[in-house]
Enzyme design. Structure first.
Site, short mmCIF file in Angstrom:
data_model
loop_
_atom_site.label_atom_id
_atom_site.label_comp_id
_atom_site.label_asym_id
_atom_site.label_seq_id
_atom_site.Cartn_x
_atom_site.Cartn_y
_atom_site.Cartn_z
N TRP A 61 0.84 -1.19 0.00
CA TRP A 61 0.00 0.00 0.00
C TRP A 61 0.87 1.24 0.00
CZ3 TRP A 61 -2.86 0.95 5.31
CH2 TRP A 61 -2.00 0.73 6.37
N HIS A 79 -15.47 25.39 -7.27
CA HIS A 79 -14.08 25.65 -7.64
C HIS A 79 -13.86 27.11 -8.07
CE1 HIS A 79 -10.13 25.21 -9.29
NE2 HIS A 79 -10.50 25.22 -10.55
#
Length: 261
Positions: A61, A79
């Site tokens: 991971w 945004h």
């Protein structure tokens, strides 16, 4: 028979195929560069935690870090300042139904082959409509430029006066949003606006008109040459980031036709 089993049968038979429109998120993928007086987006960082070793003998991971607007990514209304007060304007609140919608693909490769600053115009879209019919409301309009074939510095295409990349002009964005009622606009470049969009009126018109109307943007798409002008359906589900203005995502297109190969 309901539509979902029919869809699964079509996918299994290859009469509907899945096209991945997503760039691989890597540590060297170009990120938008703003003037130095503004805060800059972080580049992608992939920190390995373990890979079947002493730090984790049975598992692999990584820690990931990146700006919201990195790689193939989604712009939510929040945004841009014009969309800051829109309801359901962040990626964690946007309607899930908006994440699946039809797409229109407008081929601009002839223009971008000779002009890095090529602009999509209303006239060009109306010419496209003469062959393919009106752009449907609540659909994506995707600007196919071939830009995704570029890599590194050629992809960002920065010069002393900023980026030189294709995009839409102000007139076509206002018209697509307010007259055609599109759901969103997508590009192969780092932003939905042209690289020189700061000089337009209004500045950055794709951001201005899209997000002010509660619509969306997609950037850094690839494989648009595998989509027909009409008939594809996009699956565009951004990460559910708390109050997020956008996020990287995997953009998939369902395309009618025989399976490749």
């Amino acid at each position: 028979m309901s539509a979902l089993p029919l869809l699964m049968d079509a996918l299994g038979a290859g009469s509907v195929r899945v096209v991945d429109l997503t760039q691989t998120l890597t540590e060297d993928f170009p990120t938008i560069v703003l003037p130095p007086e503004f805060a800059q987006s972080a580049t992608v960082r992939i920190e390995r935690l373990s890979r079947y070793d002493a730090a984790g003998p049975a598992w692999y991971w990584n820690n990931l870090s990146f700006g919201e607007h990195t790689g193939t990514h989604f712009d939510a209304p929040a945004h841009w300042f014009t969309g800051r007060d829109r309801p359901l304007g962040t990626v964690d609140t946007m309607p899930a139904a908006d994440m699946i919608a039809p797409a229109c693909v407008i081929d601009c490769t002839e223009g971008t082959a000779v002009d890095d600053d090529y602009l999509l115009t209303r006239e060009a879209v109306e010419t496209w409509e003469m062959e393919h019919g009106p752009v449907p409301a609540r659909s994506w309009v995707l600007m196919r430029t071939g830009w995704s074939r570029r890599q590194g510095a050629a992809y960002a295409n920065l010069r002393e006066d900023g980026a030189h990349t294709p995009g839409p002009d102000a007139e076509v964005m206002e018209w697509l949003v307010h007259d055609r009622g599109i759901l969103g606009f997508g590009t192969e470049t780092i932003g939905t606006d042209a690289g020189q969009g700061s000089h337009f009126s209004p500045p950055f018109p794709a951001h201005h008109f899209l997000h002010g109307a509660g619509r969306y943007g997609l950037q850094c798409l690839t494989a648009l040459d595998q989509l027909p002008p009409t008939g594809a359906v996009l699956v565009t589900a951004p990460l559910k980031v708390h109050e997020g203005s956008g996020s990287p995502l995997r953009v998939l297109a369902l395309v009618p036709g025989a399976a490749a190969g």
